[in-house]
Design an enzyme around this catalytic site. Structure first.
Site, short mmCIF file in Angstrom:
data_model
loop_
_atom_site.label_atom_id
_atom_site.label_comp_id
_atom_site.label_asym_id
_atom_site.label_seq_id
_atom_site.Cartn_x
_atom_site.Cartn_y
_atom_site.Cartn_z
N GLY A 46 37.43 42.55 47.77
CA GLY A 46 36.74 42.41 46.46
C GLY A 46 37.64 41.97 45.38
O GLY A 46 38.95 42.04 45.59
N GLN A 51 40.80 40.63 36.98
CA GLN A 51 42.03 40.33 37.84
C GLN A 51 42.15 38.70 37.92
O GLN A 51 43.41 38.24 38.32
CB GLN A 51 41.62 40.43 39.32
CG GLN A 51 41.60 42.00 39.72
CD GLN A 51 41.49 42.35 40.90
OE1 GLN A 51 40.14 42.34 41.40
NE2 GLN A 51 42.35 42.76 41.98
N CYS A 93 45.27 46.48 46.66
CA CYS A 93 44.40 45.79 45.53
C CYS A 93 45.17 44.53 45.55
O CYS A 93 46.48 44.50 45.63
CB CYS A 93 44.83 46.52 44.30
SG CYS A 93 44.19 45.66 42.99
N LEU A 94 44.74 43.25 45.62
CA LEU A 94 45.14 42.12 45.37
C LEU A 94 46.32 41.93 44.08
O LEU A 94 46.78 41.09 44.18
CB LEU A 94 44.24 40.88 45.21
CG LEU A 94 43.32 40.83 46.81
CD1 LEU A 94 42.29 40.03 46.37
CD2 LEU A 94 44.25 40.49 47.97
N HIS A 136 36.17 50.80 43.54
CA HIS A 136 37.51 50.40 42.97
C HIS A 136 37.32 49.02 42.04
O HIS A 136 38.06 48.98 41.02
CB HIS A 136 38.34 49.70 44.62
CG HIS A 136 39.56 48.95 44.08
ND1 HIS A 136 40.69 49.47 44.64
CD2 HIS A 136 39.74 47.91 43.68
CE1 HIS A 136 41.73 48.73 44.28
NE2 HIS A 136 41.13 47.77 43.60
N GLU A 137 36.15 48.02 42.36
CA GLU A 137 36.13 47.08 41.53
C GLU A 137 35.71 47.39 40.00
O GLU A 137 35.88 46.85 38.96
CB GLU A 137 35.11 46.18 42.16
CG GLU A 137 35.53 45.41 43.23
CD GLU A 137 37.06 44.84 43.37
OE1 GLU A 137 37.29 44.43 42.29
OE2 GLU A 137 37.67 45.12 44.38
N HIS A 140 38.38 48.42 38.05
CA HIS A 140 39.02 47.14 37.24
C HIS A 140 38.19 46.82 36.00
O HIS A 140 38.89 46.50 35.12
CB HIS A 140 39.02 46.00 38.15
CG HIS A 140 40.10 46.18 39.20
ND1 HIS A 140 41.52 46.03 38.81
CD2 HIS A 140 39.90 45.88 40.64
CE1 HIS A 140 41.99 45.91 40.00
NE2 HIS A 140 41.52 45.75 40.98
NI NI Z 1 41.83 45.36 43.06
#
Ligand code: NI
Length: 189
Positions: A46, A51, A93-94, A136-137, A140
């Site tokens: 995701g 981000q 996480c990216l 998680h998103e 963010h």
């Molecule tokens: Ni993330």
């Protein structure tokens, strides 16, 4: 636009809350397309707009529970219900590359959101990967990173084990989904 640069931990934009989307226009659609492309190229589960430096309440997640990966777009999401049952699992996480930690979260989540045209939808998410990804998103969008609620951090060896286990799980699911799809096809001629 296409691929966008993913901000890394340390960038203050990741810690700011995002604002609601009000215009469901071509610019939003471009953002959604770019988020999907950037998420896919980076093999993410995701990716949220903050981000990539856009402080709007938008994210995409990949639903891996079926025969084929499906990308789902969420705009202005709201959590309606969180299960009392909780689960601890490895999370990455990216924006925080090469770091994985155990995070405890509610196992299931019910969410409402808007699609890219502003049409509302509700999802009762019982798939554990998707439920974790959506939570998680949403974090963010509120300026929170998983490292803020992380339990134990994983060693490199443990990260490898998590990846192998996830691949195995995905292959198993895909096979099961394909088998049931085949059965449906066989019955429907
Ligand atoms: Ni993330």
């Amino acid at each position: 636009m296409g691929l966008r640069r993913v901000l890394q931990q340390g960038d203050k934009a990741l810690l700011r809350p995002s604002r609601e989307v009000t215009d469901f226009d071509a610019r939003l659609h471009q953002l959604l397309d770019d988020l999907k492309e950037t998420n896919d190229v980076n093999e993410g589960m995701g990716l949220a707009a903050p981000q990539v430096g856009v402080l709007r309440r938008v994210f995409v997640v990949t639903d891996i529970s079926g025969a084929e990966d499906i990308s789902i777009e969420f705009i202005n999401p709201e959590i309606l219900e969180l299960s009392e049952e909780r689960e601890e699992a490895a999370e990455g996480c990216l924006s925080v590359p090469n770091i994985w930690a155990m995070v405890e979260r509610p196992k299931y989540v019910k969410v409402k959101a808007l699609d890219r045209h502003g049409v509302p939808f509700e999802l009762d998410i019982t798939d554990n990967y998707l439920s974790r990804a959506v939570q998680h998103e949403i974090d963010h969008l509120n300026g929170n990173l998983f490292t803020q609620q992380a339990g134990r951090y994983l060693s490199e060896r443990e990260i490898d084990a998590v990846m192998i286990e996830r691949d195995r799980e995905l292959r198993k699911r895909r096979k099961a989904a394909k088998a049931s799809q085949g059965a449906r096809r066989a019955r429907s001629w």
